[in-house]
Design a protein around this motif. Structure first.
Motif, PDB file in Angstrom:
ATOM      1  N   LYS A  47      38.029  64.395  46.999  1.00  0.00           N
ATOM      2  CA  LYS A  47      37.123  64.223  48.160  1.00  0.00           C
ATOM      3  C   LYS A  47      36.856  62.740  48.418  1.00  0.00           C
ATOM      4  N   GLY A  48      37.957  61.987  48.375  1.00  0.00           N
ATOM      5  CA  GLY A  48      37.845  60.545  48.608  1.00  0.00           C
ATOM      6  C   GLY A  48      39.147  59.974  49.117  1.00  0.00           C
ATOM      7  N   ILE A  49      39.164  58.648  49.264  1.00  0.00           N
ATOM      8  CA  ILE A  49      40.366  57.964  49.740  1.00  0.00           C
ATOM      9  C   ILE A  49      40.903  57.062  48.644  1.00  0.00           C
ATOM     10  N   ARG A  50      42.224  56.988  48.571  1.00  0.00           N
ATOM     11  CA  ARG A  50      42.893  56.252  47.503  1.00  0.00           C
ATOM     12  C   ARG A  50      43.769  55.147  48.079  1.00  0.00           C
ATOM     13  N   ARG A  51      43.847  54.049  47.342  1.00  0.00           N
ATOM     14  CA  ARG A  51      44.799  52.971  47.612  1.00  0.00           C
ATOM     15  C   ARG A  51      45.214  52.379  46.274  1.00  0.00           C
ATOM     16  N   THR A  52      46.525  52.106  46.144  1.00  0.00           N
ATOM     17  CA  THR A  52      47.061  51.432  44.955  1.00  0.00           C
ATOM     18  C   THR A  52      47.587  50.063  45.370  1.00  0.00           C
ATOM     19  N   LEU A  53      47.234  49.045  44.590  1.00  0.00           N
ATOM     20  CA  LEU A  53      47.684  47.681  44.854  1.00  0.00           C
ATOM     21  C   LEU A  53      48.394  47.133  43.629  1.00  0.00           C
ATOM     22  N   ARG A  54      49.392  46.311  43.871  1.00  0.00           N
ATOM     23  CA  ARG A  54      50.131  45.645  42.802  1.00  0.00           C
ATOM     24  C   ARG A  54      50.073  44.138  43.023  1.00  0.00           C
ATOM     25  N   PHE A  55      49.895  43.423  41.899  1.00  0.00           N
ATOM     26  CA  PHE A  55      49.719  41.966  41.955  1.00  0.00           C
ATOM     27  C   PHE A  55      50.797  41.287  41.113  1.00  0.00           C
ATOM     28  N   ALA A  56      50.796  39.957  41.157  1.00  0.00           N
ATOM     29  CA  ALA A  56      51.836  39.218  40.422  1.00  0.00           C
ATOM     30  C   ALA A  56      51.713  39.454  38.922  1.00  0.00           C
ATOM     31  N   ASP A  57      50.450  39.568  38.456  1.00  0.00           N
ATOM     32  CA  ASP A  57      50.250  39.730  37.008  1.00  0.00           C
ATOM     33  C   ASP A  57      48.833  40.258  36.774  1.00  0.00           C
ATOM     34  N   PHE A  58      48.474  40.376  35.509  1.00  0.00           N
ATOM     35  CA  PHE A  58      47.162  40.955  35.179  1.00  0.00           C
ATOM     36  C   PHE A  58      46.034  40.060  35.685  1.00  0.00           C
ATOM     37  N   ALA A  59      46.190  38.763  35.519  1.00  0.00           N
ATOM     38  CA  ALA A  59      45.117  37.840  35.914  1.00  0.00           C
ATOM     39  C   ALA A  59      44.820  37.966  37.409  1.00  0.00           C
ATOM     40  N   GLU A  60      45.884  38.095  38.219  1.00  0.00           N
ATOM     41  CA  GLU A  60      45.671  38.268  39.667  1.00  0.00           C
ATOM     42  C   GLU A  60      44.982  39.608  39.941  1.00  0.00           C
ATOM     43  N   ALA A  61      45.407  40.652  39.254  1.00  0.00           N
ATOM     44  CA  ALA A  61      44.805  41.971  39.459  1.00  0.00           C
ATOM     45  C   ALA A  61      43.326  41.950  39.082  1.00  0.00           C
ATOM     46  N   PHE A  62      43.035  41.344  37.951  1.00  0.00           N
ATOM     47  CA  PHE A  62      41.645  41.331  37.490  1.00  0.00           C
ATOM     48  C   PHE A  62      40.776  40.443  38.375  1.00  0.00           C
ATOM     49  N   GLY A  63      41.356  39.348  38.861  1.00  0.00           N
ATOM     50  CA  GLY A  63      40.596  38.487  39.780  1.00  0.00           C
ATOM     51  C   GLY A  63      40.219  39.237  41.047  1.00  0.00           C
ATOM     52  N   PHE A  64      41.165  40.058  41.522  1.00  0.00           N
ATOM     53  CA  PHE A  64      40.886  40.901  42.703  1.00  0.00           C
ATOM     54  C   PHE A  64      39.771  41.891  42.393  1.00  0.00           C
ATOM     55  N   MET A  65      39.849  42.497  41.214  1.00  0.00           N
ATOM     56  CA  MET A  65      38.803  43.460  40.822  1.00  0.00           C
ATOM     57  C   MET A  65      37.437  42.779  40.747  1.00  0.00           C
ATOM     58  N   ALA A  66      37.414  41.545  40.285  1.00  0.00           N
ATOM     59  CA  ALA A  66      36.134  40.818  40.211  1.00  0.00           C
ATOM     60  C   ALA A  66      35.562  40.620  41.611  1.00  0.00           C
ATOM     61  N   ARG A  67      36.420  40.305  42.566  1.00  0.00           N
ATOM     62  CA  ARG A  67      35.964  40.114  43.948  1.00  0.00           C
ATOM     63  C   ARG A  67      35.474  41.442  44.542  1.00  0.00           C
ATOM     64  N   VAL A  68      36.204  42.515  44.247  1.00  0.00           N
ATOM     65  CA  VAL A  68      35.768  43.827  44.759  1.00  0.00           C
ATOM     66  C   VAL A  68      34.436  44.217  44.124  1.00  0.00           C
ATOM     67  N   ALA A  69      34.264  43.874  42.857  1.00  0.00           N
ATOM     68  CA  ALA A  69      33.005  44.207  42.170  1.00  0.00           C
ATOM     69  C   ALA A  69      31.814  43.551  42.874  1.00  0.00           C
ATOM     70  N   ILE A  70      32.003  42.337  43.331  1.00  0.00           N
ATOM     71  CA  ILE A  70      30.933  41.631  44.054  1.00  0.00           C
ATOM     72  C   ILE A  70      30.639  42.327  45.384  1.00  0.00           C
ATOM     73  N   LEU A  71      31.703  42.740  46.072  1.00  0.00           N
ATOM     74  CA  LEU A  71      31.523  43.490  47.333  1.00  0.00           C
ATOM     75  C   LEU A  71      30.773  44.792  47.070  1.00  0.00           C
ATOM     76  N   ALA A  72      31.150  45.457  45.990  1.00  0.00           N
ATOM     77  CA  ALA A  72      30.545  46.760  45.662  1.00  0.00           C
ATOM     78  C   ALA A  72      29.063  46.606  45.350  1.00  0.00           C
TER      79      ALA A  72
END
Ligand code: HBI
Length: 99
Positions: free
Chosen positions: A28-53
């Motif tokens: 009962k939700g929407i999904r999106r999968t993203l791929r980044f250059a490496d873990f550091a890029e992925a985690f940096g994105f997650m940190a930015r999303v966490a601030i938005l959240a």
């Protein structure tokens, strides 16, 4: 503040505005999968999303392994997809790297 679940018509309308997301009827939700250059890029994105959240007081259900981030947005208080999910998805799309 109580938030209401979108009905099917509204859900279909907003999904047209979010082509990178797909509706998961079971979750009962929407999904999106993203791929980044490496873990550091992925985690940096997650940190930015966490601030938005935090700013939205609306939080993703997500999974990360190495450079992949899988996001599910659903509104627990509404038992399904709400405007809050749509708004957070759009905010995520705005900071996500384009292909
Ligand atoms: N995040 N995805 C999601 N769904 C919710 O229902 C939700 C949330 N974050 C915070 C929250 N509810 C409540 O703490 C506030 O609405 C009060």
């Amino acid at each position: 503040m109580q938030v209401s679940r979108l009905d099917e018509a509204d859900r279909n309308a907003v999904l047209e505005q979010l082509p990178l997301w797909s509706y998961d009827a079971d979750a009962k939700g929407i999904r999106r999968t993203l791929r980044f250059a490496d873990f550091a890029e992925a985690f940096g994105f997650m940190a930015r999303v966490a601030i938005l959240a935090e700013k939205a007081d609306h939080h993703p259900e997500w999974f990360n392994v190495y450079n992949r981030v899988e996001i599910l947005l659903t509104t627990h208080d509404a038992g399904g997809l709400s405007r809050r999910d749509v708004d957070l998805a759009a905010a995520i799309d705005a900071i996500a790297p384009t292909a």
